[in-house]
Motif scaffolding. Structure first.
Motif, PDB file in Angstrom:
ATOM      1  N   GLY A   1      36.231 -33.453  -3.973  1.00  0.00           N
ATOM      2  CA  GLY A   1      36.261 -34.817  -4.483  1.00  0.00           C
ATOM      3  C   GLY A   1      34.946 -35.316  -5.038  1.00  0.00           C
ATOM      4  N   ALA A   2      33.830 -34.788  -4.537  1.00  0.00           N
ATOM      5  CA  ALA A   2      32.528 -35.235  -5.041  1.00  0.00           C
ATOM      6  C   ALA A   2      32.388 -34.978  -6.528  1.00  0.00           C
ATOM      7  CB  ALA A   2      31.402 -34.534  -4.274  1.00  0.00           C
ATOM      8  N   ARG A   3      33.175 -34.044  -7.060  1.00  0.00           N
ATOM      9  CA  ARG A   3      33.171 -33.782  -8.493  1.00  0.00           C
ATOM     10  C   ARG A   3      34.464 -34.271  -9.167  1.00  0.00           C
ATOM     11  NH1 ARG A   3      30.382 -30.962  -5.621  1.00  0.00           N
ATOM     12  NH2 ARG A   3      32.077 -29.755  -4.740  1.00  0.00           N
ATOM     13  N   LEU A   4      35.610 -34.010  -8.553  1.00  0.00           N
ATOM     14  CA  LEU A   4      36.861 -34.474  -9.162  1.00  0.00           C
ATOM     15  C   LEU A   4      36.885 -35.994  -9.306  1.00  0.00           C
ATOM     16  CD1 LEU A   4      39.807 -32.413  -7.626  1.00  0.00           C
ATOM     17  CD2 LEU A   4      38.896 -32.309  -9.938  1.00  0.00           C
ATOM     18  N   ARG A   5      36.536 -36.689  -8.240  1.00  0.00           N
ATOM     19  CA  ARG A   5      36.601 -38.159  -8.275  1.00  0.00           C
ATOM     20  C   ARG A   5      35.652 -38.729  -9.312  1.00  0.00           C
ATOM     21  NH1 ARG A   5      34.934 -41.193  -5.063  1.00  0.00           N
ATOM     22  NH2 ARG A   5      33.497 -39.902  -3.855  1.00  0.00           N
TER      23      ARG A   5
ATOM     24  N   LYS B   1      32.794 -43.645  -8.088  1.00  0.00           N
ATOM     25  CA  LYS B   1      31.416 -43.513  -7.626  1.00  0.00           C
ATOM     26  C   LYS B   1      31.326 -42.492  -6.497  1.00  0.00           C
ATOM     27  CE  LYS B   1      30.183 -48.323  -8.687  1.00  0.00           C
ATOM     28  NZ  LYS B   1      29.756 -49.629  -8.128  1.00  0.00           N
ATOM     29  N   PRO B   2      30.136 -41.919  -6.291  1.00  0.00           N
ATOM     30  CA  PRO B   2      29.945 -41.060  -5.123  1.00  0.00           C
ATOM     31  C   PRO B   2      30.270 -41.813  -3.835  1.00  0.00           C
ATOM     32  CG  PRO B   2      28.115 -40.822  -6.641  1.00  0.00           C
ATOM     33  CD  PRO B   2      28.937 -41.971  -7.141  1.00  0.00           C
ATOM     34  N   ALA B   3      30.705 -41.101  -2.823  1.00  0.00           N
ATOM     35  CA  ALA B   3      31.171 -41.726  -1.587  1.00  0.00           C
ATOM     36  C   ALA B   3      30.118 -42.631  -0.955  1.00  0.00           C
ATOM     37  CB  ALA B   3      31.600 -40.646  -0.594  1.00  0.00           C
TER      38      ALA B   3
ATOM     39  N   LEU C   1      34.357 -29.737 -16.332  1.00  0.00           N
ATOM     40  CA  LEU C   1      35.605 -30.134 -15.688  1.00  0.00           C
ATOM     41  C   LEU C   1      36.485 -30.904 -16.664  1.00  0.00           C
ATOM     42  CD1 LEU C   1      34.534 -31.290 -12.099  1.00  0.00           C
ATOM     43  CD2 LEU C   1      35.291 -29.053 -12.875  1.00  0.00           C
ATOM     44  N   ARG C   2      35.865 -31.783 -17.400  1.00  0.00           N
ATOM     45  CA  ARG C   2      36.637 -32.602 -18.344  1.00  0.00           C
ATOM     46  C   ARG C   2      37.286 -31.747 -19.420  1.00  0.00           C
ATOM     47  NH1 ARG C   2      31.498 -35.902 -18.246  1.00  0.00           N
ATOM     48  NH2 ARG C   2      31.772 -37.346 -16.496  1.00  0.00           N
ATOM     49  N   ALA C   3      36.633 -30.660 -19.781  1.00  0.00           N
ATOM     50  CA  ALA C   3      37.175 -29.784 -20.823  1.00  0.00           C
ATOM     51  C   ALA C   3      38.454 -29.090 -20.380  1.00  0.00           C
ATOM     52  CB  ALA C   3      36.132 -28.742 -21.212  1.00  0.00           C
ATOM     53  N   ALA C   4      38.672 -28.997 -19.064  1.00  0.00           N
ATOM     54  CA  ALA C   4      39.862 -28.314 -18.551  1.00  0.00           C
ATOM     55  C   ALA C   4      41.126 -29.147 -18.734  1.00  0.00           C
ATOM     56  CB  ALA C   4      39.669 -27.983 -17.064  1.00  0.00           C
TER      57      ALA C   4
END
Length: 386
Positions: free
Chosen positions: A182-186, A193-195, A260-263
């Motif tokens: 989640g630190a990257r997906l979210r 925002k980061p947790a 990640l966004r490119a996927a």
């Protein structure tokens, strides 16, 4: 069931490793495609490798892991651990006592097994919620846990995330976020925002998930609580060693959310192809997946099988590995992990396959699954590579 317990899952995992080893060592130069999204990596220069001594390495890398870790996670202090599960265990050992309550909110069941196992280890009472209207915090609760993104990449919305934190802080209870992916997906896909910026007291991420890092855990948060967790991790040998810390630093420096966004566009193309032939697939933020329930229903609509949904996931994942040279999580997972089969298009190896090729491999392996699953003995031999 063919896979009934943790020992069976260990045997299955070792069987998968044997297949992977044989493929890599083959003289035929056969390509292998890791589409787990957990491919990880170990980025290091020759000069850096010369510093990997027991005490010199941590001394050299401590300041840097604090710098890049805070940039990625936020928080006052960073604690590197040898696995995310280790960090979860160390946190619960440090903050929870026998008889305490631990409550956990997540988007969907199940929680990562390391959480429930750690609570069992300390003798805590554990309760899990997926409905915010039913969520409550009983008396004598010492820790509230939030999962930012489940093992199946179901992401909690930011509004609910903040509400759970507010409810815990109203009772002066610390909040610990399992933000493994989640630190990257979210943040990269859902613009959250980061947790720690959302108010979490502690958060942990996996440095091999959706990034080129080693299998390790990176914990961030309040300095006073991080110090308690770090102390406990040192007591039980859960801390990351110098090689892992070095690889974490370089992976964090290398991380680019645009990858990640490119996927996203690629996963939509694959899903459209699959959706024309199957009705069992769902999308994830960076790929497609099949749950054990969907797979079971899809198989049962075609043939009669005695295999459970769990067995079918393990069987298909082993067919994918053995015949199509595609690694999916159920083939190599730790015991108790989700059996959902994911094809993650943010994985580096996804760039080495055309979308049509991935579709064909999925389709061909599913056809074989349908043929094999009616024979329990044959299915067992494939799962355990006998």
């Amino acid at each position: 069931m063919i896979v009934e317990n943790s020992i069976d899952e260990l045997k299955k995992r070792e069987s998968a490793y044997k297949i992977i080893k044989d493929i890599i060592e083959s003289d035929e130069n056969i390509p292998l495609y890791d589409l787990t999204g957990l491919s990880g990596g170990f980025l290091a220069s020759e000069d850096e490798l010369s510093l990997l001594q027991t005490y010199i390495g941590p001394a050299i890398f401590e300041d840097k892991i604090q710098e890049v870790g805070k940039e990625h996670m936020g928080g006052e202090k960073i604690v590197p651990l040898n696995r995310t599960s280790s960090g979860i265990l160390a946190t619960i050992l440090a903050l929870v006592k026998k008889g305490d309550n631990v409550v956990h909110f997540l988007k969907a069941h199940p929680a990562h097994p390391s959480i429930t196992r750690a609570c069992d280890l300390v003798g805590a009472n554990y309760e899990e919620f997926i409905d915010i209207d039913k969520f409550h915090i009983p008396e004598n609760t010492s820790l509230v846990i939030i999962t930012g993104s489940t093992m199946d990449h179901q992401v909690l919305d930011e509004e609910t995330f903040k509400k759970v934190i507010e409810m815990a802080h109203e009772k002066d209870i610390p909040v610990f976020v399992d933000d493994a992916s989640g630190a990257r997906l979210r943040t990269a896909i859902f613009n959250q925002k980061p947790a720690c910026e959302l108010g979490a007291d502690l958060a942990i991420t996996s440095t091999d998930k959706l990034m080129k890092g080693p299998r390790g855990g990176l914990l961030a948060g309040r300095e006073d609580l991080a110090n308690l967790v770090k102390t406990k991790s040192n007591e039980f040998g859960l801390e990351a060693q110098a090689p892992i810390i070095l690889a974490m630093i370089n992976a964090l420096k290398d991380y680019n959310p645009d990858n990640l966004r490119a996927a996203i566009s690629k996963k939509d193309e694959l899903f459209d192809l699959l959706n024309d032939s199957f009705d069992i697939f769902e999308t994830t933020p960076t790929g497609v997946k099949v749950s054990k329930e969907s797979l079971y229903n899809g198989v049962k609509s075609k043939v009669d099988t005695e295999l459970s949904g769990t067995d079918l996931c393990f069987l298909w994942s082993m067919i994918l590995l053995r015949d199509e040279k595609i690694i999916t999580i159920p083939a190599v997972s730790m015991s108790g992990a989700s059996t959902t089969i994911r094809f993650d298009l943010s994985a580096n190896d996804a760039n080495n396959l055309e979308i049509k090729e991935i579709f064909n491999k999925i389709s061909d392996s599913f056809d074989l699954l349908i043929k094999v699953c009616v024979d329990t003995d044959k299915s067992r031999k494939i799962i355990y590579n006998e």
